[in-house]
Enzyme design. Structure first.
Site, PDB file in Angstrom:
ATOM      1  CG  ASN A  97      -1.894   1.090   1.284  1.00 37.64           C
ATOM      2  OD1 ASN A  97      -2.278   1.604   0.255  1.00 37.64           O
ATOM      3  ND2 ASN A  97      -2.309   1.481   2.478  1.00 37.64           N
ATOM      4  CG  ASP A 307      -7.197  -3.825   8.036  1.00 41.71           C
ATOM      5  OD1 ASP A 307      -6.284  -4.179   7.272  1.00 41.71           O
ATOM      6  OD2 ASP A 307      -8.265  -3.342   7.630  1.00 41.71           O
TER       7      ASP A 307
END
Length: 420
Positions: A97, A307
Site C-alpha cells: 500500500n 488492519d
C-alpha cells in the site's frame, strides 16, 4: 547479549509443563539457554523484572500498512516496526500500500533491506496485479523468490474472475498464497458505511453485506474449480462466516481474517461522524460482531489483525464522505482482544498464521531461538492519543478502556521494551 527474565508467567498451551507457570528464562546470544524456577543473574546480563509480567511465543499481525515508500508522512518502515515491537508483535505481514506500489522483485528487496536492522521482522506482500490495477498479473514468481509471502491488491477485489482463476492456477507451481479482498465494487457503489438503520439515520450512503458475501461466494466457486491457496482478508459479516465455514467443510484451502475493530465496535459508533471510524470493510452490526467473535474462537476465522492503516490528519479531518479509510490499531490490538477473550485465547489468536505465511515457528524451550512477546494482561487504562505509537494518530480506539498492554519483544539477539 544475555537477558534474564525474572519470575515471568509463561503462556504456552502446547507445553503443559510450563503453561501458566512462573519461571526465570535465561537467553544467551539469542538462544533460550535455561528455563528454571530460579536463575542467578550471570555477569553483565540484562535483567528484566517487572510485576505481573507474562511471556508467550511471538505475536504475528497479518495485515499492516505503513507508508514508506511514498507516504513517509504517514509512517516510515523503521518507526512502524518499532511501534509494532512495543505493541508485542515480533512479525508483521506488510501490505503493498505504497507509492510506487510493490509489484516487482526489486520492490520486495527494498522493503526487506529497509527492515533488516529492526527487531520486528517484516514479511512483505506483493501486489497480485501490475500496479495494483487489476488487469495483468504482476511478477508473482520473482517476488516470491525474493521474499514475498503472498499477493494482494490492498483493499481492491479481483474484479475479473478469469484473472483470479489464472492467479490461483499459476501460484500453485510455487506454493504462492493469493489474497482476494471481499468487495463487489459495483454493488458497493459509492457507499461509505454499512447499509442499514444507522446509515439511513445519518444520511450516509450504505455498503450492503451483499457486496462482501457475493464476492466471497464467487471466489470460493473459483477456488473449488482451480485448487490452490486463497486468503480472504478482513471479512465483516455473519453471512461471510457461513460461506467460509461451508467451504472449509468441503476441504478447500481457504483462510480468512477479521480486523480487531470489526470484533468490537458496531456501526452505531458512526453517530459522531468521527472519520477515524471510517474503515473498509465498514463497521457492521452487533449481530455481525457476535458471529465474528464466535468464528474466531472456533477457528472458522483463522486470524485476527489490527488492519493497521495510518493516515495523516489531512486525510481524516475532512467531511466524512471525503475522508480516507483506515484506523491504526497495533498498540490497542492486545488490549481489545484480551477484554473479549481473556489471556489464553488471546495469545492463541495472536500466535496463529505462521504456517500459512510459511514463517519459522519457534517454541519456548531450551535450545530454541528466542522469539518472545512480553506483556501485562491485568493493566487497565484508557487509551489516549499519547498511547498511540504510530506517527499518524487516526485510532478509533482513543478514549476506550483497555485491559492489558504489551511491554515489548525479544527476537534473537535483539530486544525492544517500553519504559515501565
Amino acid at each position: 547479549m544475555t537477558v534474564l527474565l525474572k519470575n515471568v508467567t509463561i503462556v504456552d498451551s502446547g507445553n503443559k509443563q510450563l503453561h501458566l507457570k512462573k519461571r526465570d528464562i535465561l537467553i544467551k546470544n539469542g538462544i533460550i539457554a535455561s528455563i528454571s524456577s530460579k536463575i542467578a543473574p550471570p555477569p553483565s546480563a540484562k535483567t528484566i523484572a517487572i510485576d505481573d509480567l507474562y511471556v508467550s511465543k511471538g505475536w504475528l499481525d497479518t495485515s499492516v500498512s505503513f507508508g514508506e515508500p511514498g507516504f513517509e508522512e504517514r509512517e516510515t518502515i523503521s518507526h512502524g516496526l518499532q511501534s509494532a515491537a512495543l505493541s508485542g508483535f515480533t512479525d508483521i505481514v506488510l501490505n503493498a500500500n505504497t507509492n510506487p506500489i510493490v509489484d516487482s522483485s526489486s520492490d520486495i528487496v527494498f522493503l526487506k533491506n529497509a527492515a533488516k536492522e529492526e527487531v520486528t521482522h517484516l514479511h512483505p506482500l506483493g501486489t497480485l496485479t501490475t500496479k495494483g490495477e487489476g488487469t495483468d498479473l504482476a511478477e508473482l514468481f520473482d517476488m516470491h523468490n525474493t521474499g514475498a509471502v503472498g499477493f494482494y491488491d490492498f483493499k481492491h477485489a479481483v474484479a475479473n474472475p478469469n484473472l483470479l482463476k489464472i492467479a490461483l492456477q499459476y501460484a500453485q507451481s510455487f506454493g504462492g498464497l493469493v489474497h482476494s479482498f471481499p468487495l463487489d465494487s459495483k454493488i458497493a457503489g459509492k457507499g461509505v458505511v454499512n447499509e442499514g438503520a444507522v446509515s439511513t439515520k445519518l444520511g450516509l450512503k450504505g455498503i450492503p453485506v451483499l457486496a462482501e458475501e457475493l464476492q466471497i461466494a464467487r471466489d470460493l466457486f473459483i477456488l473449488e474449480y482451480t485448487g490452490g491457496k486463497l486468503h480472504i482478508p478482513t471479512i465483516s459479516s455473519a453471512g461471510s462466516v457461513e460461506l467460509i465455514s461451508t467451504a472449509k467443510k468441503k476441504g478447500l484451502d481457504i483462510t480468512c481474517s477479521v480486523a480487531v475493530h470489526n470484533l468490537f465496535i458496531d456501526d452505531t459508533a458512526l453517530e459522531e461522524y468521527d472519520s477515524n471510524h471510517k474503515v473498509m470493510p465498514p463497521l457492521r452490526t452487533k449481530k455481525d460482531i457476535k458471529a465474528l467473535q464466535k468464528a474466531v474462537k472456533t477457528g472458522v476465522i483463522d486470524f485476527v489483525t489490527s488492519d493497521h492503516t495510518p493516515m495523516n490528519i489531512e486525510e481524516k479531518r475532512v467531511e466524512f464522505d471525503n475522508a480516507s479509510y483506515g484506523t491504526t490499531g497495533l498498540e490497542s490490538a492486545f488490549g481489545i482482544l484480551n477484554g473479549i477473550y481473556g489471556i489464553e485465547t488471546t495469545v492463541e489468536i495472536l500466535t496463529r498464521g505462521r504456517e500459512r505465511y510459511q514463517l519459522t515457528t519457534t517454541n519456548i524451550k531450551e535450545g530454541d531461538l528466542a522469539c518472545l512477546t512480553l506483556f501485562q494482561p491485568s493493566v487497565k487504562y484508557k487509551l489516549a492519543e499519547k498511547n498511540v505509537l504510530a506517527t499518524s494518530k487516526n485510532s478509533m480506539f482513543i478514549g476506550l478502556e483497555m485491559k492489558g498492554k504489551a511491554v515489548g519483544i525479544i527476537q534473537g539477539k535483539k530486544l525492544k521494551i517500553s519504559k515501565i
